[in-house]
Design an enzyme around this catalytic site. Structure first.
Site, PDB file in Angstrom:
ATOM      1  N   ALA A  11       0.879  -1.176   0.000  1.00  0.00           N
ATOM      2  CA  ALA A  11       0.000   0.000   0.000  1.00  0.00           C
ATOM      3  C   ALA A  11       0.920   1.231   0.000  1.00  0.00           C
ATOM      4  CB  ALA A  11      -0.922  -0.051   1.207  1.00  0.00           C
ATOM      5  N   LYS A  75      -1.063  -3.673   7.303  1.00  0.00           N
ATOM      6  CA  LYS A  75      -1.907  -3.107   8.346  1.00  0.00           C
ATOM      7  C   LYS A  75      -1.481  -3.709   9.696  1.00  0.00           C
ATOM      8  CE  LYS A  75      -6.826  -2.175   8.652  1.00  0.00           C
ATOM      9  NZ  LYS A  75      -6.672  -0.722   8.538  1.00  0.00           N
ATOM     10  N   ALA A  76      -1.271  -2.840  10.690  1.00  0.00           N
ATOM     11  CA  ALA A  76      -0.807  -3.322  11.993  1.00  0.00           C
ATOM     12  C   ALA A  76      -1.885  -4.188  12.648  1.00  0.00           C
ATOM     13  CB  ALA A  76      -0.461  -2.137  12.879  1.00  0.00           C
ATOM     14  N   SER A 128       8.993   6.697  10.592  1.00  0.00           N
ATOM     15  CA  SER A 128       8.210   7.930  10.678  1.00  0.00           C
ATOM     16  C   SER A 128       8.444   8.794   9.457  1.00  0.00           C
ATOM     17  CB  SER A 128       8.585   8.708  11.930  1.00  0.00           C
ATOM     18  OG  SER A 128       7.888   9.934  11.938  1.00  0.00           O
ATOM     19  N   LYS A 182       9.340   4.641  18.680  1.00  0.00           N
ATOM     20  CA  LYS A 182       8.425   5.236  17.688  1.00  0.00           C
ATOM     21  C   LYS A 182       7.137   5.713  18.368  1.00  0.00           C
ATOM     22  CE  LYS A 182       6.411   6.357  13.772  1.00  0.00           C
ATOM     23  NZ  LYS A 182       5.104   5.882  13.593  1.00  0.00           N
ATOM     24  N   HIS A 185       7.856   8.861  20.176  1.00  0.00           N
ATOM     25  CA  HIS A 185       7.979   9.901  19.137  1.00  0.00           C
ATOM     26  C   HIS A 185       6.588  10.442  18.788  1.00  0.00           C
ATOM     27  CE1 HIS A 185       7.349  10.904  14.903  1.00  0.00           C
ATOM     28  NE2 HIS A 185       8.555  11.441  14.899  1.00  0.00           N
ATOM     29  N   ASN A 186       5.646   9.548  18.564  1.00  0.00           N
ATOM     30  CA  ASN A 186       4.296   9.993  18.210  1.00  0.00           C
ATOM     31  C   ASN A 186       3.639  10.747  19.358  1.00  0.00           C
ATOM     32  OD1 ASN A 186       4.879   8.404  15.967  1.00  0.00           O
ATOM     33  ND2 ASN A 186       2.764   7.728  15.742  1.00  0.00           N
ATOM     34  N   GLU A 189       4.916  14.092  19.372  1.00  0.00           N
ATOM     35  CA  GLU A 189       4.285  14.807  18.242  1.00  0.00           C
ATOM     36  C   GLU A 189       2.920  15.378  18.673  1.00  0.00           C
ATOM     37  OE1 GLU A 189       4.193  12.367  14.629  1.00  0.00           O
ATOM     38  OE2 GLU A 189       2.143  13.043  14.279  1.00  0.00           O
ATOM     39  N   TYR A 190       2.158  14.598  19.422  1.00  0.00           N
ATOM     40  CA  TYR A 190       0.871  15.094  19.938  1.00  0.00           C
ATOM     41  C   TYR A 190       1.102  16.341  20.791  1.00  0.00           C
ATOM     42  CZ  TYR A 190      -2.261  11.066  18.910  1.00  0.00           C
ATOM     43  OH  TYR A 190      -3.044  10.107  18.321  1.00  0.00           O
ATOM     44  N   ARG A 287      -7.470  16.610  22.594  1.00  0.00           N
ATOM     45  CA  ARG A 287      -8.163  16.103  21.401  1.00  0.00           C
ATOM     46  C   ARG A 287      -9.488  15.475  21.805  1.00  0.00           C
ATOM     47  NH1 ARG A 287      -3.994  13.408  17.004  1.00  0.00           N
ATOM     48  NH2 ARG A 287      -2.297  14.893  17.249  1.00  0.00           N
ATOM     49  N   ARG A 445      -3.335   8.865  53.397  1.00  0.00           N
ATOM     50  CA  ARG A 445      -3.401   7.453  53.031  1.00  0.00           C
ATOM     51  C   ARG A 445      -3.212   6.576  54.266  1.00  0.00           C
ATOM     52  NH1 ARG A 445       0.422   5.455  50.121  1.00  0.00           N
ATOM     53  NH2 ARG A 445      -0.816   3.911  49.012  1.00  0.00           N
TER      54      ARG A 445
HETATM   55  P1  NDP Z   1      -2.489  -0.039   5.365  1.00  0.00           P
HETATM   56  O1  NDP Z   1      -2.280   0.096   6.815  1.00  0.00           O
HETATM   57  O2  NDP Z   1      -3.689   0.577   4.762  1.00  0.00           O
HETATM   58  O3  NDP Z   1      -2.461  -1.604   4.985  1.00  0.00           O
HETATM   59  C1  NDP Z   1      -2.714  -2.061   3.697  1.00  0.00           C
HETATM   60  C2  NDP Z   1      -1.759  -3.173   3.348  1.00  0.00           C
HETATM   61  O4  NDP Z   1      -1.883  -4.264   4.267  1.00  0.00           O
HETATM   62  C3  NDP Z   1      -2.056  -3.730   1.973  1.00  0.00           C
HETATM   63  O5  NDP Z   1      -0.844  -4.087   1.366  1.00  0.00           O
HETATM   64  C4  NDP Z   1      -2.906  -4.943   2.305  1.00  0.00           C
HETATM   65  O6  NDP Z   1      -2.917  -5.908   1.306  1.00  0.00           O
HETATM   66  C5  NDP Z   1      -2.191  -5.453   3.518  1.00  0.00           C
HETATM   67  N1  NDP Z   1      -2.995  -6.361   4.310  1.00  0.00           N
HETATM   68  C6  NDP Z   1      -4.073  -6.059   5.065  1.00  0.00           C
HETATM   69  N2  NDP Z   1      -4.551  -7.173   5.658  1.00  0.00           N
HETATM   70  C7  NDP Z   1      -3.758  -8.203   5.276  1.00  0.00           C
HETATM   71  C8  NDP Z   1      -3.724  -9.584   5.563  1.00  0.00           C
HETATM   72  N3  NDP Z   1      -4.612 -10.138   6.390  1.00  0.00           N
HETATM   73  N4  NDP Z   1      -2.776 -10.328   4.974  1.00  0.00           N
HETATM   74  C9  NDP Z   1      -1.880  -9.767   4.144  1.00  0.00           C
HETATM   75  N5  NDP Z   1      -1.847  -8.469   3.845  1.00  0.00           N
HETATM   76  C10 NDP Z   1      -2.774  -7.695   4.404  1.00  0.00           C
HETATM   77  O7  NDP Z   1      -1.194   0.469   4.541  1.00  0.00           O
HETATM   78  P2  NDP Z   1      -0.212   1.704   4.781  1.00  0.00           P
HETATM   79  O8  NDP Z   1       0.758   1.631   3.672  1.00  0.00           O
HETATM   80  O9  NDP Z   1      -0.938   2.967   5.039  1.00  0.00           O
HETATM   81  O10 NDP Z   1       0.547   1.354   6.144  1.00  0.00           O
HETATM   82  C11 NDP Z   1       1.293   0.173   6.298  1.00  0.00           C
HETATM   83  C12 NDP Z   1       1.816   0.108   7.705  1.00  0.00           C
HETATM   84  O11 NDP Z   1       2.649   1.235   7.939  1.00  0.00           O
HETATM   85  C13 NDP Z   1       0.746   0.167   8.784  1.00  0.00           C
HETATM   86  O12 NDP Z   1       1.122  -0.664   9.846  1.00  0.00           O
HETATM   87  C14 NDP Z   1       0.754   1.608   9.215  1.00  0.00           C
HETATM   88  O13 NDP Z   1       0.288   1.781  10.526  1.00  0.00           O
HETATM   89  C15 NDP Z   1       2.226   1.924   9.092  1.00  0.00           C
HETATM   90  N6  NDP Z   1       2.566   3.322   8.910  1.00  0.00           N
HETATM   91  C16 NDP Z   1       1.815   4.127   8.122  1.00  0.00           C
HETATM   92  C17 NDP Z   1       2.148   5.456   7.952  1.00  0.00           C
HETATM   93  C18 NDP Z   1       1.338   6.298   7.059  1.00  0.00           C
HETATM   94  O14 NDP Z   1       1.626   7.507   6.995  1.00  0.00           O
HETATM   95  N7  NDP Z   1       0.362   5.753   6.334  1.00  0.00           N
HETATM   96  C19 NDP Z   1       3.315   6.040   8.600  1.00  0.00           C
HETATM   97  C20 NDP Z   1       4.091   5.099   9.339  1.00  0.00           C
HETATM   98  C21 NDP Z   1       3.703   3.810   9.487  1.00  0.00           C
HETATM   99  P3  NDP Z   1      -4.054  -5.890   0.150  1.00  0.00           P
HETATM  100  O15 NDP Z   1      -3.526  -4.924  -0.877  1.00  0.00           O
HETATM  101  O16 NDP Z   1      -4.071  -7.282  -0.352  1.00  0.00           O
HETATM  102  O17 NDP Z   1      -5.318  -5.465   0.767  1.00  0.00           O
END
Ligand code: NDP
Length: 475
Positions: A11, A75-76, A128, A182, A185-186, A189-190, A287, A445
């Site tokens: 992604a 995705k985390a 980050s 990390k 760090h976040n 940032e808040y 927030r 206490r």
């Molecule tokens: P997302 O968090 O939106 O995750 C999407 C990706 O995860 C896709 O490649 C998707 O595959 C894959 N995925 C989801 N579920 C599964 C699964 N069950 N098995 C295999 N693959 C899976 O993508 P981001 O790029 O935004 O972020 C990636 C990571 O980086 C996250 O952990 C996020 O928290 C972290 N992060 C993000 C930042 C940001 O600015 N966006 C900054 C720093 C860290 P598919 O294409 O097949 O759906």
């Protein structure tokens, strides 16, 4: 096998990290659960470097040189576990799995243990800088074994941001250390963002100035000690005009701040460790308050009993706010670094706080000139118990103390909410107090719960028989 590094999860973040590796001359194996993303990456950016495209996880793993280095950028949470479960049977002794997603450090500790049992290295890594950073150089905070850093570190350092030629990436510590840092760090940032928002509010109300005029003040501040990404973006945002209405953009944005949760994680951990990270906590709760719609609706008519804030000398007022912001910011960082020190001690991570400030100088959201001063402070004394007590910061804050007090007192008098400014000042006064009313809390206490107390004049633990004859016994 010819790829030096692999990225699975393409992604926004993974895609840009893969391109960053490729642009630095590495052969990058790429994989994604749904093949389309992988295919389009190579179709659109294949010319930027050498990519090895695989549809199956098995082919992806087979395309990697040993020890294999696999960056997981999905995705985390459950997705990370699913990908790890798929990877593990395909990997061999000494291979390295890098989780570059936003994992909670406790998940990282768990995963690192599990992979160690399989003879694999698991590197929980903070990244980050958002998508722009991932492509052009993020701040990278890798945990895990030192051994894994020997082969992985040079690649990560190469794609990280550089400041004065120094990479914004270094080995953080074992286990969950990278993701922990990390997280803090976040949290910082808040705090930084809330402090900036309070400064903006004070200037706006105190000066009766427009958003654009305040934007100019921030632009000016960015030429001094406060120089940072967040001050710079604040200046930009405040000067931006909404195309639809012609109004200042900030005036048409709904005033309810959302959060993805890392601030909350930081605050919860601060509570667990018993480290007063009041700046981060106030920012997180600010927030929450902004989003408490029923309470805000019910509270909107509450009496104020405020007095008009008379700003006689505009320049002096702006300087007061600037100094108050700087001092409050030092408090927030001081607290965040305390939290890192406490977690490092508890987990045996051995984190070098000066090095953390160094790798935050570029690539990440809190990048700032003053991080150099923090690195210098920890270089002077690696075990520094309080950043505020470093001679440089003591003096810098002391120079702004009168301003800080004027701003907080003025805000209270005129009803401007400045939770982060005022709680930071309260922290400062608390930490410098030779005696705190905690003595009374301890006495209470013991009174109602027989929780015992210690004395200032002799060792031991004591209890007073409050309901009887009030004699004191040593327990
Ligand atoms: P997302 O968090 O939106 O995750 C999407 C990706 O995860 C896709 O490649 C998707 O595959 C894959 N995925 C989801 N579920 C599964 C699964 N069950 N098995 C295999 N693959 C899976 O993508 P981001 O790029 O935004 O972020 C990636 C990571 O980086 C996250 O952990 C996020 O928290 C972290 N992060 C993000 C930042 C940001 O600015 N966006 C900054 C720093 C860290 P598919 O294409 O097949 O759906």
């Amino acid at each position: 096998a010819r790829a030096q590094i692999g990225v699975t999860g393409l992604a926004v973040m993974g895609r840009n990290l893969a391109r960053n590796f490729a642009r630095h001359g590495y052969t990058v194996a790429v994989h994604n659960r749904s093949f389309d993303r992988a295919r389009s990456l190579v179709a659109e950016h294949g010319g930027e470097g050498d990519f090895v495209l695989s549809e199956s996880m098995a082919d992806f793993v087979a395309s990697l040189e040993r020890p294999r280095k696999v960056v997981v950028m999905v995705k985390a949470g459950a997705a990370t576990d699913a990908v790890i479960d798929e990877l593990v049977p395909l990997l061999e002794d000494g291979d390295i799995v890098v989780d570059a997603g936003n994992a909670h450090f406790s998940d990282t500790i768990r995963r690192e243990r599990a992979l160690r049992d399989h003879g694999l290295h698991f590197v929980g890594t903070g990244v980050s800088g958002g998508e722009e950073g991932a492509l052009n150089g993020p701040s990278i905070m890798p945990g895990g074994t030192r051994e894994s850093y020997e082969s992985l570190g040079p690649l990560l350092e190469e794609i990280s941001a550089k400041v004065d030629g120094v990479p914004c990436c270094t080995y953080v510590g074992p286990g969950g250390a990278g993701h922990f840092v990390k997280m803090v760090h976040n949290g910082i940032e808040y705090a930084d963002m809330q402090l900036i928002a309070e400064a903006y509010d004070l200037l706006r109300r105190g000066l009766g100035a427009s958003a654009a005029e305040i934007g100019e003040i921030f632009a000016e501040w960015n030429r001094g000690d406060l120089e940072s990404f967040l001050i710079e973006t604040t200046a930009d945002v405040l000067r931006h005009v909404d195309a639809a209405t012609g109004q200042a953009f900030v005036d048409v944005v709904l005033d309810q701040a959302e959060q993805k949760g890392t601030g909350r994680w930081t605050v919860k951990n601060g509570l667990d460790l018993g480290v007063p990270i009041t700046g981060i906590a106030e920012a997180t709760f600010a927030r929450a308050l902004s989003g408490s719609v029923p309470q805000r609706t019910a509270g909107a008519g509450l009496p104020a009993h405020t007095r008009e804030w008379e700003v006689k000398d505009r320049e002096a007022f702006v300087e007061d706010v600037r100094l108050a912001l700087y001092a409050s910011k030092v408090v927030a960082y001081s607290q965040g670094f305390d939290q890192i020190a406490a977690a490092s001690a508890e987990n045996g991570w051995g984190i070098d706080r000066g090095a953390m400030a160094r790798i935050w100088r570029g690539g990440c959201i809190i990048r700032a000139r003053f991080l150099d001063r923090i690195t210098e402070a920890y270089e002077r004394d690696a075990g520094l118990p309080l950043l505020l007590a470093d001679p440089y910061f003591t003096e810098a804050v002391a120079g702004g103390l009168a301003s800080w007090r004027r701003v907080v007192a003025g805000a209270a008098g005129s009803g401007v909410p400045v939770p982060a400014f005022s709680s930071s000042l309260a922290y400062y006064d608390g930490v410098r107090a030779r005696r705190l009313p905690a003595a009374l809390v301890q006495a209470q206490r013991d009174f109602f719960g027989a929780h015992t107390y210690k004395r200032v004049d002799r060792d031991g633990t004591f209890h007073t028989d409050w309901s009887g004859d009030r004699t004191e016994t040593e327990v």
